[in-house]
Design an enzyme around this catalytic site. Structure first.
Site, short mmCIF file in Angstrom:
data_model
loop_
_atom_site.label_atom_id
_atom_site.label_comp_id
_atom_site.label_asym_id
_atom_site.label_seq_id
_atom_site.Cartn_x
_atom_site.Cartn_y
_atom_site.Cartn_z
N GLU A 197 0.78 -1.24 0.00
CA GLU A 197 0.00 0.00 0.00
C GLU A 197 0.81 1.30 0.00
OE1 GLU A 197 -2.59 -0.29 3.41
OE2 GLU A 197 -3.82 -1.81 2.48
N GLU A 390 -5.61 -8.89 0.91
CA GLU A 390 -6.16 -8.45 2.19
C GLU A 390 -7.63 -8.15 1.98
OE1 GLU A 390 -4.53 -5.31 4.60
OE2 GLU A 390 -2.50 -5.75 3.91
C1 BG6 Z 1 -4.28 -2.65 5.64
C2 BG6 Z 1 -2.88 -2.87 6.13
O1 BG6 Z 1 -4.42 -1.43 5.06
O2 BG6 Z 1 -5.28 -2.66 6.61
C3 BG6 Z 1 -2.76 -3.80 7.32
O3 BG6 Z 1 -2.03 -3.32 5.09
C4 BG6 Z 1 -3.85 -3.46 8.32
O4 BG6 Z 1 -1.47 -3.70 7.85
C5 BG6 Z 1 -5.21 -3.61 7.67
O5 BG6 Z 1 -3.78 -4.18 9.50
C6 BG6 Z 1 -6.38 -3.36 8.59
O6 BG6 Z 1 -6.24 -2.13 9.24
P1 BG6 Z 1 -6.33 -2.02 10.82
O7 BG6 Z 1 -5.99 -0.63 11.13
O8 BG6 Z 1 -7.72 -2.39 11.17
O9 BG6 Z 1 -5.34 -2.99 11.38
#
Ligand code: BG6
Length: 495
Positions: A197, A390
């Site tokens: 990202e 993700e």
């Molecule tokens: C993504 C990141 O944008 O979102 C992760 O690459 C992150 O590292 C994930 O954990 C979820 O975000 P958060 O803030 O809920 O952990």
């Protein structure tokens, strides 16, 4: 929209889960590891109304200096330093992933575990041996590693001495790191991602690029795009290097896909949404097509941003284009043509609310169909293989008296999104894999909370680091295992 006609996912489609070193490993100062930028991200307890402070993943140069001198305010907590202790428990965790039937596990290598300050000329053997052991364990269970080189961390010394990715010198340091791990793991890792990202540089330049926000005050946008340019060059050089050292490997780029809808059908709103969408597609445009897109030239000029580029950069970008595109996908955004439109854009969660979407407990709009739209758009624009690396739901879980966790909401979210991936495949999109974010509860990136849980596996640890760290299966564990075993046909047939 019906999905009942869909059959199994194609043979070879990889199901699995995704993590990042700084959110799971812990052992921040064990095994010769140096401190990373993420080791200074704080957990700030919620306010009386339960709200949680924004941007605690940022650290100023002063906060870092005070912490290093042992003068951080009493009680300051840095949860990413202990993570969920994957460093010591990876065997148990990988066995659980295998029990779910994972074919793919996304993880990252902590740069500071290999080069503790980033400036050493020789790597830290203990760090290298740790990842050897993790890869061996995965492969022994038939799980393929998908490895991110840079996921929201870098040795803090590079930030202190060079201002992180703002400096061109960081490119050579990163190449040394990449060469070291490519040479070491070429036989074990066939799928790589350069940067997680890069578009995060606009939200948190500290998290994304290791730049202290206080040192670029008043010129944030200029700094973010300059740091991004250095990352583009580094990514391209590393792709070219990887192809040379590992001819059978695939090296991809990754964005947090911010699919943007127009708030209305008014043409000016649609145009605004197109512009905002382009600001997100800028990253794969450069990394897949190998050059800056024309709309960006105009945008940068109008914002008064001048990016320092070396004469050889154009050729470097052309010579190191990504083999695949991977995305994180959590939500969609709304755009509207209005005087304060600039102020509304660029935040982590869209400030304009889509009335058709429900919000997660953390205020993130849930939009499974948006995932199919994103995949269709990326496929149409680039024609490159895609991975969803993700996607997930941060939720507050309740542990019953008998220890069970009934996380139907997570199952519903997963089912809805997987069905859209399956639809996209039916549309002809070449989606190769899906890794759920946080298959095991981990430390949140943005808030450093533990209670924002994503996992199919519960970890007994609270926001303050208390707990036994015991791992237990939630209802979603068996459910996902069943989906994988049936190659997705159970998404339709069985609960
Ligand atoms: C993504 C990141 O944008 O979102 C992760 O690459 C992150 O590292 C994930 O954990 C979820 O975000 P958060 O803030 O809920 O952990």
């Amino acid at each position: 929209m019906t999905t009942t006609h869909l059959g199994a996912f194609p043979a070879g489609f990889l199901f699995g889960g995704a993590t990042a070193a700084n959110q799971i490993e812990g052992a921040a100062e064990e095994g010769g590891k140096g401190l990373s930028t993420s080791d200074f991200a704080r957990f700030v307890p919620p306010a009386a109304d339960g709200s949680i402070a924004d941007f605690t993943f940022d650290a100023t140069s002063e906060q870092v200096e005070e912490a290093l001198a042992g003068r951080a305010p009493e009680g300051t907590m840095y949860p990413k330093r202990h993570g969920i202790d994957f460093y010591h428990r990876y065997r148990e965790d990988i066995a659980l992933f295998a029990e779910m039937g994972f074919g793919l596990f996304r993880m990252s290598i902590s740069w500071a575990r290999i080069f503790p300050t980033g400036f050493e000329t020789e790597p830290n053997e203990e760090g290298l041996a740790f990842y050897d052991a993790v890869f061996d364990e995965l492969l022994a269970h038939g799980i393929q590693p998908l490895v991110t080189l840079s996921h929201y961390e870098m040795p803090i010394e590079i930030s202190r001495r060079l201002d992180g990715w703002l400096s061109r010198e960081t490119i050579a340091l990163f190449e040394r790191f990449a060469r070291t791990v490519f040479e070491r793991y070429a036989s074990k890792v066939k799928l790589w991602i350069t940067f997680n990202e890069m578009n995060m540089n606009l939200t948190s330049i500290y998290t994304g690029a290791g730049v202290f926000p206080d040192r670029v005050q008043g010129r944030e946008l200029q700094a973010a795009y300059q740091a991004t340019h250095h990352q583009f060059v580094a990514a391209a050089r590393v792709v070219a290097l990887g192809h040379e050292l590992m001819p059978d490997a695939q090296i991809g780029c990754m964005i947090c896909r911010l699919e943007t809808y127009a708030a209305t059908s008014k043409p000016a709103d649609v145009l605004r949404a197109t512009h905002e969408d382009n600001l997100n597609l800028f990253y794969p445009d450069v990394q897949v097509r190998g050059e800056y897109p024309t709309y960006m030239t105009r945008y940068l000029r109008e914002k008064g941003i001048e990016i320092a580029m070396a004469p050889e950069d154009a050729e470097i970008l052309r010579a190191g284009t990504a083999d695949f595109i991977s995305i994180s996908y959590y939500m969609t955004y709304l755009a509207e043509d209005r005087p304060d439109a600039d102020a509304l854009s660029g935040s982590l969660v869209s400030k304009l609310k889509n009335p058709y979407l429900e919000l997660s407990a953390w205020g993130w709009p849930v939009d499974p169909v948006g995932l199919r739209i994103a995949l269709l758009k990326l496929w149409g624009r680039y024609g490159k293989p895609l991975y969803v690396v993700e996607n997930g739901l941060g939720a507050r879980d309740r542990v019953e008296e008998n220890g069970r966790i009934h996380d139907d909401y997570r199952i519903d979210y997963l089912r809805a999104h997987l069905l859209q991936v399956r639809e996209a495949i039916e549309d002809g999109v070449d989606v190769r894999g899906y890794t759920w974010w946080g298959p095991i509860d981990l430390v949140s990136c943005s808030t450093s909370q533990m209670t924002k849980r994503y996992g199919f596996i519960h970890v007994d640890q609270d926001d303050y680091g208390n707990g036994t760290l015991a791992r237990t299966k939630k209802d979603s564990f068996d459910w996902y295992a069943h989906v994988i075993a049936s190659r997705g046909t159970s998404l339709i047939d069985v609960d």
